[in-house]
Scaffold this motif. Structure first.
Motif, PDB file in Angstrom:
ATOM      1  N   SER A 275      -4.323   1.374  48.672  1.00 10.55           N
ATOM      2  CA  SER A 275      -4.120   0.777  49.931  1.00 10.55           C
ATOM      3  C   SER A 275      -4.432   1.757  50.967  1.00 10.55           C
ATOM      4  O   SER A 275      -4.982   1.357  52.101  1.00 10.55           O
ATOM      5  N   LEU A 276      -3.996   3.064  50.953  1.00 12.66           N
ATOM      6  CA  LEU A 276      -4.629   4.121  51.818  1.00 12.66           C
ATOM      7  C   LEU A 276      -5.990   4.342  51.977  1.00 12.66           C
ATOM      8  O   LEU A 276      -6.411   4.534  53.089  1.00 12.66           O
ATOM      9  N   LEU A 277      -6.812   4.281  50.700  1.00 14.33           N
ATOM     10  CA  LEU A 277      -8.224   4.115  50.835  1.00 14.33           C
ATOM     11  C   LEU A 277      -8.646   3.216  51.680  1.00 14.33           C
ATOM     12  O   LEU A 277      -9.496   3.311  52.264  1.00 14.33           O
ATOM     13  N   TYR A 278      -8.245   1.853  51.316  1.00 16.95           N
ATOM     14  CA  TYR A 278      -8.545   0.619  51.996  1.00 16.95           C
ATOM     15  C   TYR A 278      -8.473   0.750  53.325  1.00 16.95           C
ATOM     16  O   TYR A 278      -9.121   0.189  54.335  1.00 16.95           O
ATOM     17  N   THR A 279      -7.241   0.929  53.833  1.00 18.50           N
ATOM     18  CA  THR A 279      -6.926   0.924  55.172  1.00 18.50           C
ATOM     19  C   THR A 279      -7.142   1.827  56.252  1.00 18.50           C
ATOM     20  O   THR A 279      -7.213   2.011  57.448  1.00 18.50           O
ATOM     21  N   LEU A 280      -7.212   3.314  55.515  1.00 22.53           N
ATOM     22  CA  LEU A 280      -7.663   4.574  56.483  1.00 22.53           C
ATOM     23  C   LEU A 280      -9.015   5.102  56.201  1.00 22.53           C
ATOM     24  O   LEU A 280      -9.548   5.413  57.364  1.00 22.53           O
ATOM     25  N   LEU A 281      -9.438   5.115  54.922  1.00 25.30           N
ATOM     26  CA  LEU A 281     -10.730   5.750  54.789  1.00 25.30           C
ATOM     27  C   LEU A 281     -11.994   4.814  54.925  1.00 25.30           C
ATOM     28  O   LEU A 281     -13.038   5.348  55.313  1.00 25.30           O
ATOM     29  N   THR A 282     -11.803   3.439  54.299  1.00 30.66           N
ATOM     30  CA  THR A 282     -13.149   2.543  54.425  1.00 30.66           C
ATOM     31  C   THR A 282     -13.293   2.482  55.815  1.00 30.66           C
ATOM     32  O   THR A 282     -14.607   2.522  55.989  1.00 30.66           O
ATOM     33  N   PRO A 283     -12.460   2.204  56.717  1.00 32.18           N
ATOM     34  CA  PRO A 283     -12.946   1.992  58.177  1.00 32.18           C
ATOM     35  C   PRO A 283     -13.514   3.269  58.641  1.00 32.18           C
ATOM     36  O   PRO A 283     -14.509   3.297  59.623  1.00 32.18           O
ATOM     37  N   LEU A 284     -13.501   4.501  58.228  1.00 29.77           N
ATOM     38  CA  LEU A 284     -14.382   5.616  58.554  1.00 29.77           C
ATOM     39  C   LEU A 284     -15.629   5.720  57.761  1.00 29.77           C
ATOM     40  O   LEU A 284     -16.704   5.992  58.338  1.00 29.77           O
ATOM     41  N   PHE A 285     -15.571   5.254  56.378  1.00 32.67           N
ATOM     42  CA  PHE A 285     -16.741   5.544  55.886  1.00 32.67           C
ATOM     43  C   PHE A 285     -17.992   4.488  56.103  1.00 32.67           C
ATOM     44  O   PHE A 285     -19.047   4.961  56.065  1.00 32.67           O
ATOM     45  N   ASN A 286     -17.625   3.300  56.364  1.00 32.00           N
ATOM     46  CA  ASN A 286     -18.567   2.269  56.832  1.00 32.00           C
ATOM     47  C   ASN A 286     -19.579   2.607  57.870  1.00 32.00           C
ATOM     48  O   ASN A 286     -20.800   2.634  57.740  1.00 32.00           O
ATOM     49  N   PRO A 287     -19.142   3.100  59.162  1.00 26.84           N
ATOM     50  CA  PRO A 287     -19.992   3.530  60.233  1.00 26.84           C
ATOM     51  C   PRO A 287     -20.912   4.673  59.600  1.00 26.84           C
ATOM     52  O   PRO A 287     -21.767   5.105  60.078  1.00 26.84           O
ATOM     53  N   LEU A 288     -20.153   5.863  59.136  1.00 31.79           N
ATOM     54  CA  LEU A 288     -20.733   7.027  58.688  1.00 31.79           C
ATOM     55  C   LEU A 288     -21.914   6.476  57.556  1.00 31.79           C
ATOM     56  O   LEU A 288     -22.756   7.357  57.565  1.00 31.79           O
ATOM     57  N   ILE A 289     -21.589   5.859  56.506  1.00 30.90           N
ATOM     58  CA  ILE A 289     -22.495   5.259  55.595  1.00 30.90           C
ATOM     59  C   ILE A 289     -23.821   4.747  56.454  1.00 30.90           C
ATOM     60  O   ILE A 289     -25.091   5.391  56.149  1.00 30.90           O
ATOM     61  N   TYR A 290     -23.771   3.961  57.352  1.00 35.67           N
ATOM     62  CA  TYR A 290     -25.000   3.453  58.390  1.00 35.67           C
ATOM     63  C   TYR A 290     -25.694   4.673  59.385  1.00 35.67           C
ATOM     64  O   TYR A 290     -26.624   4.705  59.257  1.00 35.67           O
TER      65      TYR A 290
END
Length: 317
Positions: A275-290
């Protein structure tokens, strides 16, 4: 269901991460920095898409909406999570807890549908390039986005209505850092079969259906790419999809781990970690990946960085 002869519960106790002892401040600062970075990067994506004409195309329009959903999603969860870290847990009213789930469900459902819309854009661009401007008009883009958001609000509200009809008689401990549907339903002393059935029926069109649609579009994309005679052409086609494929794998990987194949009730720490990965890190990863894997975004960032640097140098003069 087991009957519970206890007083009616009006508050839940969110245990959060428990007592972190000497690392409380360290964890708080680390999570706060990640949260600020996630908000900043998603706001930056939206700003770049709005102000750069070169980014006024369907894939970036959908990306900006994905960033908006990430902002709404993480802003609903993380601030309260940071507070729970500082105080070692906290109380929340039943109505507020259910409302938090509703505000969590809307962007989550919208994200699933937006990721599917982005795959449709890639499929049309690669498989039907001559029809791209006809199919992916600005009117169609707006209609898709509005429909997806309305569907997210509507389906989440349906679940919300059934959750408000549940009664809670104790215990009132939730060993988590936010109000997810599973622990809330588990604490109910009334019949939960209806809300569980409704949740399953609602989950199909917003989780499984988009995943099946994305899989079908990429089978079509792969079939088309393999027909391209030149190696450079195939590599270019693959590169246009790489960022989106990464986001699909990251997003659906965590979503499936949490909701489709959740850890056992004894694996509380694993559940919190996912849940921590999903709520905290995924919102950061998405724009960084693009940002890291997309040349258009990189050019837009460099262009504005140069403009800001010139403005700063002129101000110093």
């Amino acid at each position: 269901m087991v009957e519970r002869n206890q007083t009616v519960v009006f508050e839940f106790l969110l245990l959060g991460f428990g007592n972190l002892h000497k690392v409380t401040i360290l964890v708080f600062v680390l999570f706060l920095i990640i949260h600020i970075m996630a908000l900043t990067s998603n706001f930056l994506v939206i700003l770049l898409v709005v102000v750069n004409r070169s980014l006024h195309c369907p894939v970036y329009f959908f990306l900006s909406q994905l960033s908006l959903s990430e902002i709404l999603f993480t802003s609903n969860i993380v601030p309260n999570m940071l507070w729970l870290i500082l105080v070692g847990g906290g109380k929340v009213s039943v109505s507020r807890c259910i409302s938090q789930f509703y505000l969590l469900g809307v962007p989550t459902m919208a994200q699933c549908l937006l990721v599917a819309a982005m795959s449709l854009d890639r499929q049309v661009a690669i498989c039907k390039p001559l029809h791209y401007t006809i199919i992916m008009t600005i009117e169609n883009q707006v209609q898709i986005v509005i429909s997806w958001w309305l569907l997210g609000f509507t389906l989440s509200f349906i679940i919300y209505i059934f959750l408000t009809r549940l009664e809670f008689c104790g215990p009132n401990f939730i060993n988590h850092f936010y109000c997810d549907i599973a622990p809330v339903v588990e604490l109910s002393c009334s019949d939960t079969s209806t809300v569980e059935l409704v949740t399953s029926l609602v989950s199909f069109p917003v989780i499984l259906s988009p995943f099946l649609f994305i899989s079908a579009t990429y089978i079509s994309i792969l079939h088309t790419i393999l027909k391209i005679p030149s190696t450079n052409g195939r590599q270019k086609a693959f590169s246009t999809c790489s960022s989106h494929v990464t986001i699909v794998c990251l997003y659906y990987g965590t979503l499936t781990s949490i909701y489709i194949f959740p850890p056992s009730s004894n694996s509380v720490n694993i559940s919190k970690g996912l849940s921590l990965l999903y709520t905290l890190l995924t919102p950061l990863f998405n724009p960084l990946i693009y940002s890291l894997r997309n040349q258009d975004i990189q050019r837009a960032i460099n262009k504005h960085f140069q403009i800001w640097r010139k403005c700063l140098s002129m101000c110093h003069l």
